[in-house]
Design an enzyme around this catalytic site. Structure first.
Site, PDB file in Angstrom:
ATOM      1  N   TYR A 124       0.806  -1.207   0.000  1.00 54.56           N
ATOM      2  CA  TYR A 124       0.000   0.000   0.000  1.00 54.56           C
ATOM      3  C   TYR A 124       0.852   1.276   0.000  1.00 54.56           C
ATOM      4  CZ  TYR A 124      -4.444  -2.417   0.829  1.00 54.56           C
ATOM      5  OH  TYR A 124      -5.564  -3.189   0.713  1.00 54.56           O
ATOM      6  N   LYS A 171       3.552 -13.948   5.584  1.00 55.90           N
ATOM      7  CA  LYS A 171       3.714 -14.941   4.524  1.00 55.90           C
ATOM      8  C   LYS A 171       5.207 -15.167   4.303  1.00 55.90           C
ATOM      9  CE  LYS A 171       1.880 -17.640   1.319  1.00 55.90           C
ATOM     10  NZ  LYS A 171       1.088 -18.834   1.651  1.00 55.90           N
ATOM     11  N   ASP A 204      -2.704 -17.254   5.010  1.00 55.98           N
ATOM     12  CA  ASP A 204      -3.774 -18.071   4.448  1.00 55.98           C
ATOM     13  C   ASP A 204      -4.325 -19.047   5.487  1.00 55.98           C
ATOM     14  OD1 ASP A 204      -1.053 -18.692   3.877  1.00 55.98           O
ATOM     15  OD2 ASP A 204      -1.653 -20.427   2.707  1.00 55.98           O
ATOM     16  N   ASP A 228      -5.802  -5.325   6.115  1.00 54.20           N
ATOM     17  CA  ASP A 228      -6.992  -4.826   5.438  1.00 54.20           C
ATOM     18  C   ASP A 228      -7.944  -5.976   5.136  1.00 54.20           C
ATOM     19  OD1 ASP A 228      -8.727  -3.090   4.191  1.00 54.20           O
ATOM     20  OD2 ASP A 228      -7.519  -2.850   2.388  1.00 54.20           O
TER      21      ASP A 228
END
Length: 333
Positions: A124, A171, A204, A228
């Site tokens: 972002y 991740k 995930d 987000d």
């Protein structure tokens, strides 16, 4: 801290829910004065600016902003106003609490999760380029400084609120350098808080676990993009975006807003749910040292929802925004 705050009335349902929330704040005896500005797409069409310069000056003076949903015009050259505000004022900590309300029936009970989302970098940051006419690149930025301060804020919150666990979401199995740095900093900071359980999970897997057993999560700290997405997911656990508030905190500045958008499809129909924006205002009151007033408002909302006769359509009722607002005001004590 001054009792004067800056208020941005946005687009779509923004003006409607702003009027509702300010009326409740006044009736609850919040003792606030308001400097109110129209912002967003409608302001741009009228005056050529998304946010008037007087609005920026007001926020820089008052240091507290209550911001309703804003529509950013579609097209090149229009950066998200939310992203712009967060970068301009270094509002690095986006805090989004998702708590179940027994009066709002969902498949999940006893959800009480607070997400700390780093608000200024990651994908972002908006660093993009066209490598050639067929290839676009977006640069992911993770720094030690920004990681340290959001992670420390999450642990400090856990200590203050008597929380037991902080979960780092990442991740790093794939993005070993960027997400790996965030994870490494998490464990470095966690050593300063031996009383708080520290764990890390891959994003995930967290998405799956949140819809299987959300009660296992307490405080989550994560990067911008993951935060987000996951905070929208947690809103679904408690009944939707109409119930999810947020604060954006930095060094000296604080902005409070609902997580949901401007919902132009229901604008001016008088059926918008102001709850998330009202609870964001309660977070603002607590930030300003007015916790008693915030508690009275929360109690009034809980009573209205528990009675179940006055609910906006998104919560399964038929009440208008005005009717719901008046019901809350009648229960203030």
């Amino acid at each position: 801290m001054s009792n004067t705050i800056t208020v941005f009335k946005g687009d779509g349902i923004g003006p409607e829910i702003t009027d509702a929330v300010l009326k409740i704040l006044d009736e609850a005896g919040a003792g606030l004065a308001y400097e109110i500005f129209s912002v967003g797409e409608a302001e741009f069409e009228a005056h050529g600016e998304l946010i008037p310069q007087e609005g920026f000056a007001s926020f820089e003076k008052n240091r507290v902003l209550l911001k309703s949903p804003i529509t950013t015009p579609v097209g090149k050259g229009f950066r998200s106003l939310n992203v712009m505000m967060r970068k301009k004022y270094d509002l690095y900590a986006n805090i989004r609490p998702a708590r179940s309300n027994s009066a709002v029936k969902t498949p999940f009970e006893n959800v009480d999760i607070v997400i700390f989302r780093e608000n200024t970098e990651d994908l972002y940051a908006g660093i993009e380029e066209m490598a050639d006419e067929d290839t676009a690149r977006s640069i992911k930025i993770i720094t030690r400084k920004c990681s340290q301060r959001i992670i420390k804020d999450a642990f400090d919150y856990a200590v203050r609120q008597g929380r037991k666990k902080v979960t780092c979401v990442h991740k790093a199995n794939i993005m070993k350098l960027s997400d790996g740095l965030f994870r490494d900093v998490f464990y470095e900071v966690s050593r300063e808080y031996p009383q708080i359980e520290a764990e890390d999970k891959i994003v995930d897997n967290v998405a799956m676990q949140l819809v299987m057993k959300p009660q296992q999560f307490d405080v989550i700290v994560t990067e911008n993009l993951y935060g987000d997405i996951l905070s929208d997911l947690t809103s679904g656990l408690i009944g939707g975006l109409g119930l999810l508030p947020s604060s954006n905190l930095g060094c000296g500045y604080a902005m409070f807003e609902a997580v949901h958008g401007s919902a132009p499809d229901i604008a001016k129909k008088g059926i918008a749910n102001p709850t998330a924006f009202l609870w964001s205002a309660c977070m603002m009151l607590e930030h300003m040292g007015k916790s008693d007033c915030a508690a009275r408002i929360r109690k009034a909302v809980d009573q209205v929802l528990a009675e179940g006769t006055v609910k906006t359509p998104d919560l399964g009722g038929r009440a208008t925004t005005a009717e719901y607002t008046e019901a809350i005001i009648r229960r203030l004590c």
